[in-house]
Design a protein around this motif. Structure first.
Motif, mmCIF file in Angstrom:
data_model
loop_
_atom_site.group_PDB
_atom_site.id
_atom_site.type_symbol
_atom_site.label_atom_id
_atom_site.label_comp_id
_atom_site.label_asym_id
_atom_site.label_seq_id
_atom_site.Cartn_x
_atom_site.Cartn_y
_atom_site.Cartn_z
ATOM 1 N N TYR A 108 37.151 21.155 47.009
ATOM 2 C CA TYR A 108 38.471 21.155 46.388
ATOM 3 C C TYR A 108 38.662 22.398 45.514
ATOM 4 C CZ TYR A 108 42.651 19.582 43.987
ATOM 5 O OH TYR A 108 43.928 19.493 43.490
ATOM 6 N N ALA A 109 37.613 22.799 44.817
ATOM 7 C CA ALA A 109 37.706 24.005 43.988
ATOM 8 C C ALA A 109 38.052 25.217 44.845
ATOM 9 C CB ALA A 109 36.393 24.232 43.246
ATOM 10 N N ASN A 110 37.469 25.295 46.027
ATOM 11 C CA ASN A 110 37.774 26.424 46.909
ATOM 12 C C ASN A 110 39.229 26.398 47.370
ATOM 13 O OD1 ASN A 110 35.299 27.740 46.831
ATOM 14 N ND2 ASN A 110 34.436 26.500 48.483
ATOM 15 N N ASP A 120 38.526 38.660 42.502
ATOM 16 C CA ASP A 120 37.212 38.654 41.859
ATOM 17 C C ASP A 120 36.531 37.288 41.926
ATOM 18 O OD1 ASP A 120 37.324 41.331 41.158
ATOM 19 O OD2 ASP A 120 38.277 40.920 39.223
ATOM 20 N N TYR A 121 37.311 36.249 42.258
ATOM 21 C CA TYR A 121 36.730 34.898 42.307
ATOM 22 C C TYR A 121 37.391 34.136 43.462
ATOM 23 C CZ TYR A 121 33.972 31.251 39.961
ATOM 24 O OH TYR A 121 33.016 30.317 39.638
ATOM 25 N N PRO A 122 37.126 34.562 44.702
ATOM 26 C CA PRO A 122 37.820 33.956 45.842
ATOM 27 C C PRO A 122 37.293 32.587 46.241
ATOM 28 C CG PRO A 122 36.280 35.615 46.604
ATOM 29 C CD PRO A 122 36.278 35.694 45.101
ATOM 30 N N ARG A 123 36.050 32.276 45.880
ATOM 31 C CA ARG A 123 35.441 31.008 46.275
ATOM 32 C C ARG A 123 34.257 30.717 45.350
ATOM 33 N NH1 ARG A 123 33.824 34.990 49.365
ATOM 34 N NH2 ARG A 123 35.693 34.810 50.647
ATOM 35 N N ILE A 124 33.763 29.479 45.431
ATOM 36 C CA ILE A 124 32.570 29.117 44.669
ATOM 37 C C ILE A 124 31.350 29.722 45.350
ATOM 38 C CG2 ILE A 124 31.109 27.230 43.853
ATOM 39 C CD1 ILE A 124 33.837 27.442 42.457
ATOM 40 N N GLU A 125 30.601 30.496 44.608
ATOM 41 C CA GLU A 125 29.357 31.075 45.113
ATOM 42 C C GLU A 125 28.256 30.761 44.113
ATOM 43 O OE1 GLU A 125 30.071 35.212 45.751
ATOM 44 O OE2 GLU A 125 31.212 34.880 47.597
ATOM 45 N N GLY A 126 27.268 30.026 44.569
ATOM 46 C CA GLY A 126 26.186 29.624 43.686
ATOM 47 C C GLY A 126 25.230 30.761 43.381
ATOM 48 N N VAL A 248 29.099 27.848 34.266
ATOM 49 C CA VAL A 248 27.739 27.642 34.766
ATOM 50 C C VAL A 248 27.695 26.462 35.738
ATOM 51 C CG1 VAL A 248 25.380 26.984 34.087
ATOM 52 C CG2 VAL A 248 26.620 28.716 32.783
ATOM 53 N N TYR A 249 28.550 25.477 35.520
ATOM 54 C CA TYR A 249 28.609 24.314 36.407
ATOM 55 C C TYR A 249 28.784 24.752 37.860
ATOM 56 C CZ TYR A 249 30.741 20.119 38.569
ATOM 57 O OH TYR A 249 31.056 19.068 39.392
ATOM 58 N N TRP A 250 29.724 25.656 38.097
ATOM 59 C CA TRP A 250 30.028 26.055 39.467
ATOM 60 C C TRP A 250 28.930 26.921 40.063
ATOM 61 C CZ3 TRP A 250 33.416 23.079 41.504
ATOM 62 C CH2 TRP A 250 34.400 22.502 40.698
ATOM 63 N N LYS A 251 28.313 27.758 39.247
ATOM 64 C CA LYS A 251 27.195 28.560 39.742
ATOM 65 C C LYS A 251 26.011 27.663 40.097
ATOM 66 C CE LYS A 251 28.671 32.757 39.824
ATOM 67 N NZ LYS A 251 28.705 33.503 41.112
ATOM 68 N N PHE A 252 25.755 26.683 39.240
ATOM 69 C CA PHE A 252 24.635 25.787 39.496
ATOM 70 C C PHE A 252 24.893 24.914 40.716
ATOM 71 C CE2 PHE A 252 22.790 21.492 38.783
ATOM 72 C CZ PHE A 252 21.484 21.821 39.117
ATOM 73 N N TYR A 253 26.081 24.300 40.788
ATOM 74 C CA TYR A 253 26.323 23.404 41.920
ATOM 75 C C TYR A 253 26.520 24.161 43.226
ATOM 76 C CZ TYR A 253 25.952 19.126 39.395
ATOM 77 O OH TYR A 253 25.430 18.077 38.685
ATOM 78 N N GLY A 254 26.904 25.418 43.159
ATOM 79 C CA GLY A 254 26.857 26.240 44.362
ATOM 80 C C GLY A 254 25.425 26.407 44.831
ATOM 81 N N TRP A 255 24.512 26.597 43.871
ATOM 82 C CA TRP A 255 23.079 26.680 44.189
ATOM 83 C C TRP A 255 22.594 25.353 44.785
ATOM 84 C CZ3 TRP A 255 18.863 23.852 42.579
ATOM 85 C CH2 TRP A 255 17.595 24.392 42.828
ATOM 86 N N VAL A 256 22.997 24.243 44.185
ATOM 87 C CA VAL A 256 22.606 22.925 44.696
ATOM 88 C C VAL A 256 23.112 22.736 46.123
ATOM 89 C CG1 VAL A 256 22.953 20.431 44.430
ATOM 90 C CG2 VAL A 256 22.475 21.842 42.416
#
Length: 329
Positions: A108-110, A120-126, A248-256
């Motif tokens: 949904y964020a995407n 500069d922020y087109p999509r969630i990237e972990g 940080v939430y989005w960076k972390f959950y992108g990693w997850v």
């Protein structure tokens, strides 16, 4: 042989992506577009996220009468996340619910980011890797003392911010959860439960900053969470009411979410029809023809207002039920 080839694939992919990031270092950590922040700061989304985590983590310790009230309201988790002592259930597929819930948040964020159109922020990237000590893009905030916090929480927060925690825990966990050999031997639910109880708990404390105040919880002394806490500026990472506003939430959950893809590769899983756990909590009540997705339903202001009131009422019920005791489960 398959594991070796997959390991090489991971290594090549990581080096390739790291090279891409290095070529554009000025945009490694751009600010989250306002459209996404404002969307996730909506009261109904905050309440839903808070209640979802609350009931999963604490269900088995609720009194029987409280469990029954939540069950009647449609909020019984089919797979509780933690046992009576707070240890994770690693074999009941509750970890899939955890991974699925956050994959849907990213999806949904995407959608919102596409509408925002920020180059500069087109999509969630972990994160490609969990940031190491001294990382200039993701500095670790200093620890602080909150006289109203439980001492054990303060101690855990302080330890989470040390270089030793990164070297002794975060880095080995990351190595484990990206190891094809390890992933091959576990279920997706087990992976989710292990990430939730290790990296997740540490990351949210490691990158937490002084919140500027203590948000009141619904309970015997508080009827409602004041609307001031819905301000997009409130993005305290350890609080389920606000974590989804924190960058940080989005960076972390992108990693997850990338770990899910790693798991799929080693298990030869394709597409998206593989989930055993898809519980996202009770869906907001909406009229005929309403969209199926949680976040899409909450786009309707009337639906969102009703859902916020319903979920907060249940949080109040939980707060009062725990305070009064009741028949043990």
């Amino acid at each position: 042989m398959l594991v070796i080839r997959i390991g090489i694939l991971y290594t090549l992919s990581t080096h390739f992506l790291r090279a891409l990031v290095k070529s554009g270092e000025d945009t490694v950590n751009p600010p989250i577009p306002k459209q996404l922040v404002d969307t996730m700061a909506v009261r109904a989304r905050r309440m839903h996220n808070y209640l979802w985590h609350e009931v999963r983590d604490n269900w088995v310790n609720y009194p029987k009468d409280l469990q029954e009230e939540l069950r009647t309201a449609g909020w019984e988790p089919p797979r509780p996340a933690r046992d009576e002592s707070g240890e994770p259930f690693v074999n009941n597929d509750s970890g899939e619910d955890y991974l699925y819930m956050h994959r849907q948040a990213i999806r949904y964020a995407n959608k919102i980011l596409t509408q925002a159109g920020d180059p500069d922020y087109p999509r969630i990237e972990g994160w490609l890797e969990i940031p190491s000590p001294g990382d200039a893009d993701f500095p670790v905030p200093a620890p602080w003392f909150d006289p109203g916090e439980f001492p054990v929480v303060t101690q855990f927060m302080t330890r989470s911010k040390t270089d030793l925690t990164f070297e002794k825990y975060l880095k080995p966990w990351e190595s484990l959860f990206t190891d094809p050999g390890f992933l091959k031997d576990i279920s997706l639910g087990t992976l989710g439960s292990l990430i939730h109880s290790t990296v997740h708990d540490t990351v949210k404390r490691r990158w937490s900053a002084v919140p500027g105040g203590r948000r009141p919880d619904p309970g015997p002394e508080v009827e409602t969470i004041p609307v001031e806490w819905d301000d997009p500026m409130y993005d305290y990472l350890p609080d389920f009411y606000s974590m989804q506003i924190n960058p940080v939430y989005w960076k972390f959950y992108g990693w997850v979410d990338d770990r899910v893809e790693n798991w799929k590769v080693v298990h030869g899983v394709f597409g998206n029809d593989f989930w055993k756990g898809r519980w996202m909590g009770k869906m907001p009540n909406a009229g005929e023809g309403a969209p199926a997705g949680l976040h899409e339903r909450l786009e309707d202001p009337a639906v969102a207002d009703t859902h916020a009131a319903e979920t907060e009422k249940l949080l109040l019920t939980i707060g009062r039920g725990i305070a009064s005791g009741g028949t043990p489960a």
